[in-house]
Design a protein around this motif. Structure first.
Motif, short mmCIF file in Angstrom:
data_model
loop_
_atom_site.label_atom_id
_atom_site.label_comp_id
_atom_site.label_asym_id
_atom_site.label_seq_id
_atom_site.Cartn_x
_atom_site.Cartn_y
_atom_site.Cartn_z
N PRO A 151 0.85 -1.21 0.00
CA PRO A 151 0.00 0.00 0.00
C PRO A 151 0.88 1.25 0.00
CG PRO A 151 -0.49 -1.40 1.89
CD PRO A 151 0.73 -1.96 1.25
N HIS A 152 0.38 2.29 -0.61
CA HIS A 152 1.17 3.50 -0.73
C HIS A 152 1.43 4.14 0.63
CE1 HIS A 152 3.28 6.43 -2.96
NE2 HIS A 152 2.73 6.10 -4.13
N SER A 153 0.60 3.77 1.59
CA SER A 153 0.78 4.34 2.92
C SER A 153 2.08 3.86 3.57
CB SER A 153 -0.41 3.98 3.81
OG SER A 153 -0.62 2.59 3.77
N ILE B 207 4.84 4.79 2.88
CA ILE B 207 5.72 5.94 3.11
C ILE B 207 4.98 7.08 3.83
CG2 ILE B 207 7.32 5.48 1.20
CD1 ILE B 207 5.69 7.68 -0.34
N ARG B 208 3.84 6.73 4.44
CA ARG B 208 3.03 7.73 5.12
C ARG B 208 3.81 8.32 6.29
NH1 ARG B 208 -0.40 9.82 8.17
NH2 ARG B 208 -2.67 9.98 7.92
N HIS B 209 3.72 9.61 6.43
CA HIS B 209 4.38 10.30 7.54
C HIS B 209 3.31 10.70 8.56
CE1 HIS B 209 6.65 13.35 9.76
NE2 HIS B 209 7.77 12.83 9.22
N VAL C 114 -6.69 15.13 4.74
CA VAL C 114 -6.14 15.49 3.43
C VAL C 114 -6.21 14.28 2.49
CG1 VAL C 114 -4.07 16.21 2.18
CG2 VAL C 114 -4.67 17.31 4.35
N PHE C 115 -5.91 13.09 3.05
CA PHE C 115 -6.00 11.88 2.21
C PHE C 115 -7.44 11.58 1.83
CE2 PHE C 115 -1.80 10.93 4.23
CZ PHE C 115 -1.06 11.02 3.06
N LYS C 116 -8.35 11.91 2.76
CA LYS C 116 -9.77 11.69 2.44
C LYS C 116 -10.15 12.57 1.24
CE LYS C 116 -14.41 12.75 4.17
NZ LYS C 116 -15.12 11.82 3.29
N LEU D 253 -8.15 13.73 -0.93
CA LEU D 253 -7.44 13.18 -2.09
C LEU D 253 -8.24 12.04 -2.73
CD1 LEU D 253 -3.65 12.35 -2.08
CD2 LEU D 253 -5.26 10.77 -3.09
N TRP D 254 -8.60 11.08 -1.90
CA TRP D 254 -9.32 9.91 -2.43
C TRP D 254 -10.71 10.29 -2.94
CZ3 TRP D 254 -7.64 5.42 -4.08
CH2 TRP D 254 -6.40 4.96 -3.63
N ASP D 255 -11.40 11.19 -2.21
CA ASP D 255 -12.73 11.64 -2.67
C ASP D 255 -12.62 12.23 -4.07
OD1 ASP D 255 -13.80 10.87 -0.33
OD2 ASP D 255 -14.26 12.89 0.46
N ILE E 200 3.96 15.32 3.14
CA ILE E 200 5.26 14.99 3.73
C ILE E 200 5.34 13.47 3.81
CG2 ILE E 200 4.36 15.25 6.11
CD1 ILE E 200 7.23 16.13 6.90
N ASN E 201 6.44 12.92 3.32
CA ASN E 201 6.61 11.47 3.27
C ASN E 201 7.76 11.04 4.16
OD1 ASN E 201 4.53 10.51 1.62
ND2 ASN E 201 5.62 11.23 -0.21
N ARG E 202 7.70 9.76 4.48
CA ARG E 202 8.68 9.21 5.41
C ARG E 202 9.58 8.25 4.62
NH1 ARG E 202 9.67 4.90 8.77
NH2 ARG E 202 9.88 5.35 11.00
N ASN F 69 2.65 12.25 -9.84
CA ASN F 69 3.90 12.96 -10.09
C ASN F 69 4.13 13.89 -8.91
OD1 ASN F 69 4.50 11.96 -12.68
ND2 ASN F 69 3.00 13.38 -13.58
N ARG F 70 5.32 13.89 -8.38
CA ARG F 70 5.59 14.78 -7.25
C ARG F 70 6.73 15.70 -7.60
NH1 ARG F 70 4.91 9.76 -6.18
NH2 ARG F 70 3.26 9.00 -4.81
N ARG F 71 6.53 16.94 -7.20
CA ARG F 71 7.52 17.98 -7.51
C ARG F 71 8.04 18.59 -6.22
NH1 ARG F 71 3.55 17.63 -11.31
NH2 ARG F 71 4.19 17.85 -13.46
C1 LIG Z 1 -1.12 7.34 -6.84
C2 LIG Z 1 -1.12 7.52 -5.36
C3 LIG Z 1 -0.01 8.04 -4.74
C4 LIG Z 1 0.03 8.23 -3.36
N1 LIG Z 1 1.13 8.74 -2.81
C5 LIG Z 1 1.20 8.86 -1.47
C6 LIG Z 1 2.36 9.37 -0.85
O1 LIG Z 1 3.35 9.72 -1.52
N2 LIG Z 1 2.41 9.42 0.47
C7 LIG Z 1 1.38 9.02 1.25
O2 LIG Z 1 1.49 9.10 2.48
N3 LIG Z 1 0.23 8.59 0.70
C8 LIG Z 1 0.11 8.49 -0.65
N4 LIG Z 1 -1.04 8.03 -1.19
C9 LIG Z 1 -2.17 7.81 -0.34
C10 LIG Z 1 -2.22 6.45 0.30
O3 LIG Z 1 -2.87 5.58 -0.59
C11 LIG Z 1 -2.97 6.50 1.61
O4 LIG Z 1 -4.28 6.94 1.38
C12 LIG Z 1 -2.31 7.41 2.62
O5 LIG Z 1 -0.97 7.11 2.78
C13 LIG Z 1 -3.00 7.32 3.95
O6 LIG Z 1 -2.90 6.09 4.47
P1 LIG Z 1 -3.86 5.55 5.64
O7 LIG Z 1 -5.23 5.67 5.09
O8 LIG Z 1 -3.43 4.17 5.90
O9 LIG Z 1 -3.66 6.51 6.76
C14 LIG Z 1 -1.06 7.84 -2.58
C15 LIG Z 1 -2.18 7.31 -3.18
C16 LIG Z 1 -2.20 7.16 -4.58
C17 LIG Z 1 -3.44 6.61 -5.22
#
Ligand SMILES: Cc1cc2nc3c(=O)[nH]c(=O)nc-3n(C[C@H](O)[C@H](O)[C@H](O)COP(=O)(O)O)c2cc1C
Lengths: 563, 172
Positions: free
Chosen positions: B51-53, B55-57, B64-66, B68-70, B83-85, B114-116
């Motif tokens: 899962p992408h999380s 690298i979650r910080h 904010v992620f909500k 994002l996903w919404d 901010i990433n870990r 893409n991240r800048r």
């Molecule tokens: C394409 C894509 C890239 C993502 N990049 C990151 C990222 O760089 N860092 C991050 O923390 N979450 C990223 N996420 C969000 C994670 O999927 C996740 O929602 C977030 O880390 C929160 O995790 P949690 O719901 O377990 O707290 C990304 C999701 C997608 C779809």
């Protein structure tokens, strides 16, 4: 063979050399040349390793190929996964990915920016960061284009904004005009109704006057008749007076004759007493004669008879005179009764004459008065006839006015109809403009909307439209209300204009709705009063909207564009 | 996520670099580029399928992620300062742009990011905002309630500024 890549050829050559090495090992062993066999074996092992590396390289080329094939087909999401090693093949694969990363980033950015531009969000540029070389240059030039587009859109926006401004102003003017028309038409209609009422009243008056005139004519005729009658009445009285005089004379004559008769009867009385005296003396004589006769005996006998006869006669005479006397007394009594009656008669006649005389004077008096009345009546009748003529003219004039008013109303109604055409066009222009992204548009449109709302109320008041309170917007469901209570107004909520707007806006709607309800219930007066309140409140609303507009212009363009 | 193991060391990358990753529709990593690997310190095979999380910080608010996903769930692009870990507890700030990856029929088959690099000046806005959102999330006993409250407060912060989220992040 011709279609094989160099890697495949190398693989083939390597395979062949492996086979040759194997043969060389075999033949060297069979010839007992151990050293040669070892050398050939080493050669073969090296060849085997080469073959493995070659296969790996081939595999990498296949992976790169697969990814690039996808990319060449426009599927930019393809990547080469699981890259190992840092040799040129590894770098090749990484470069494939880097290329695809750049290409896809550019493509996605360009897509997003263009998509946003199509929605008017020119601020969504291609993010140039991370893009390299030509990608960065193309991004920069695309962004420059977006800026030009944004400027044009801004100009277009300004133009559209002005158009909206104008459309709103026109709409407001047209609707205010229509409101003015409606109230003029209302006024004219009232005037027309009143004129019609007045005309009817004047007509009634005319016929009343005519009636009175006719009556006074009749009265004139009647009084002429009365005059005639009094005239002939006085004649009759005069004649009666003459008769009375004759009667009076006759009565006086009769009285005189009765007097004479009375005197005559008195004279008879005197004669009677003489006769009475004579009779008693005769009786006495007869008595004496009887006595003498008696004395004379037989010789006297005849004489005694005569004497007796005389005595009887004298007695008879005495009785007769007595009788006559009583008769005369009766007669005299009768006569004095007659005289008294006659005296009363003459008195009555005298009174009658007096009465007749008074009557005659009165009759003449009445005659004179009737005469003046008749003259006056005739005057009245003449004047009335003139008045009736004048009233008739007035009635005609009033009807004319009413007709004129009707014509005017017609003209204004035609102009209203023309205006309502304009109104509709403006309304559709407004709804087109509402679609545009114009700063403050809701506030501007709201101004027009509220004038239109007011106009509908006026249309209702003058009978041009029937409104259903259930179908009318309230302060939350109207365009302004939706904005006011919705998220769009967020940036304005802290300003005073925003708060100042709420109360009068609510009043506009609630009074309007109530006015419609009252009007539909037949309470026109109450409805009119409420519409006046709507007018007042809508002035405040317009002022507040202007203030909001002014505040809105201070907002950042991006923010203002949102409502 | 526990804050332990954080080093407080910030990692940086070049303005001409993109950190790229892709996920499947559920957010499991399917691709990450060399810049990604360099910054996180993970090997590719440690990340693929995770899962992408990963690298979650902990300094990132869930709200904010909500958001994002919404946003991406409806097919739209989304920007976020994140901010990433890194594997060793270092951290790095990115300005992330996430979009759906579509197949030929237009169906979402995964996501792309893409991240800048992030302008330093931006962080003076973002860091206090995230701190506030995190505090709001923590203030409620119930995770869901905290998330909703923070999300609502984010929305009203934006509304008060009179801007959409996009305008907000792009305007920084
Ligand atoms: C394409 C894509 C890239 C993502 N990049 C990151 C990222 O760089 N860092 C991050 O923390 N979450 C990223 N996420 C969000 C994670 O999927 C996740 O929602 C977030 O880390 C929160 O995790 P949690 O719901 O377990 O707290 C990304 C999701 C997608 C779809």
């Amino acid at each position: 063979m011709i279609n094989l890549s160099s890697v495949s050829k190398a693989l083939l050559a390597n395979g062949l050399s492996l086979a040759l090495a194997a043969i060389a090992v075999a033949s060297a062993l069979s010839a007992g040349a151990v050293t040669a066999a070892i050398l050939a074996g080493g050669c073969g092992l090296l060849g085997l390793a080469g073959l493995m590396w070659l296969m790996r390289a081939n595999n990498s080329v296949d992976k790169a190929n697969a990814a690039l094939r996808q990319a060449a087909g426009g599927r930019l999401r393809a990547r080469v996964p699981g890259i190992r090693g840092h040799g040129n093949v590894g770098e090749l694969l990484r470069n494939v990915n880097r290329l695809l990363d750049q290409t896809e980033a550019f493509a996605k950015e360009a897509d997003a920016a263009m998509r946003a531009a199509s929605e008017g969000r020119f601020y969504r540029h291609i993010l140039p960061k991370g893009l390299r070389g030509e990608f960065a240059r193309y991004a920069a030039s695309a962004n420059a284009t977006l800026d030009v587009m944004a400027r044009h859109a801004g100009e277009l926006g300004a133009f559209t904004r002005r158009m909206l401004d104008d459309a709103v102003t026109i709409s407001m003017t047209v609707n205010e005009g229509a409101i003015a028309n409606a109230s003029i038409v209302g006024g004219i209609r009232t005037a027309r109704d009143e004129a019609a009422g007045m005309a009817a009243a004047t007509e009634q008056m005319v016929s009343g006057i005519q009636e009175i005139a006719a009556r006074s004519d009749e009265a004139v005729a009647l009084s002429a008749e009365a005059q005639d009658m009094t005239d002939s009445g006085s004649d009759v009285v005069d004649a009666a007076m003459a008769e009375f005089s004759a009667i009076e004379a006759a009565v006086a004559d009769a009285a005189a004759r009765v007097g004479a008769l009375s005197e005559a009867s008195e004279a008879i009385g005197d004669i009677l007493s003489s006769i009475e005296t004579i009779a008693s003396q005769t009786n006495l004589l007869a008595l004496n004669a009887t006595i003498e006769a008696a004395r004379a005996g037989e010789a006297g006998k005849g004489f005694a008879v005569v004497a007796n006869e005389v005595k009887t006669l004298s007695n008879q005479t005495a009785r007769a005179t007595e009788d006559i006397g009583s008769r005369i007394t009766n007669l005299r009594q009768e006569m004095s009764g007659i005289v008294a009656t006659m005296t009363r008669g003459t008195q009555a006649i005298a009174k009658g004459r007096q009465a007749m005389e008074t009557m005659g004077t009165r009759m003449r008096d009445i005659g004179n008065r009737v005469d003046t009345t008749t003259a006056k009546m005739a005057d009245v009748s003449r004047i009335l006839t003139q008045q009736a003529g004048a009233a008739d003219q007035i009635s005609g004039g009033v009807q004319n006015v009413a007709h004129q008013a009707e014509n005017n109303a017609g003209a204004i109604e035609r102009s209203s109809a023309a205006l309502s055409g304009v109104e509709k066009q403006i309304a559709s222009l407004l709804s087109l403009l509402v679609e545009q992204d114009i700063p403050n548009k809701i506030v501007l449109i709201a101004k027009a909307d509220h004038i239109i709302w007011k106009k509908r109320l006026f249309d209702m008041l003058v009978g041009n439209a029937r409104l259903n309170p259930d179908e009318l917007a309230n302060e939350r469901s109207c365009r302004l209300g939706k904005w006011y209570y919705g998220p769009g107004s967020m940036p304005y909520r802290n300003g005073p204009a925003y708060r100042q707007l709420e109360e009068p806006h609510r009043t506009v709607h609630q009074c309007g709705l109530e006015a419609v309800r009252l009007f539909n219930a037949g309470q026109v007066e109450g409805a009119m009063r409420l519409v006046e309140q709507v007018e007042e409140a809508s002035k405040v609303v317009l002022a507040a909207l202007d203030a909001l507009c002014a505040a809105g212009d201070c907002q950042p363009a991006a923010a203002a564009g949102r409502f | 996520m526990a804050a332990q193991g954080l080093t407080g060391v910030e990692r940086r990358f070049g303005d001409d670099e993109l950190i790229v990753s892709k996920t499947d529709a559920t957010g499991r990593i399917t691709y990450c580029n060399d810049v990604f690997l360099r910054l996180t310190g993970y090997a590719e095979q440690e990340l693929i399928g995770k899962p992408h999380s990963i690298i979650r910080h902990p300094a990132m608010p869930r709200s904010v992620f909500k958001l994002l996903w919404d946003t991406i769930a409806t097919g739209r692009e989304c920007f976020a300062y994140v901010i990433n870990r890194a594997r060793n507890g270092d951290h790095y700030w990115v300005f992330a742009h996430i979009t759906p990856d579509l197949d030929e029929s237009g169906a979402t088959i995964g996501y792309h990011s893409n991240r800048r690099t992030v302008e330093r000046s931006v962080l003076s806005t973002i860091e206090p905002l995230y701190t506030a959102l995190l505090a709001e999330e923590a203030r409620h006993g119930d995770r869901k309630a905290g998330l909703d409250a923070a999300f609502a407060s984010l929305q009203s912060t934006l509304a008060a500024k009179g801007v959409s989220y996009d305008q907000f992040v792009l305007g920084l």
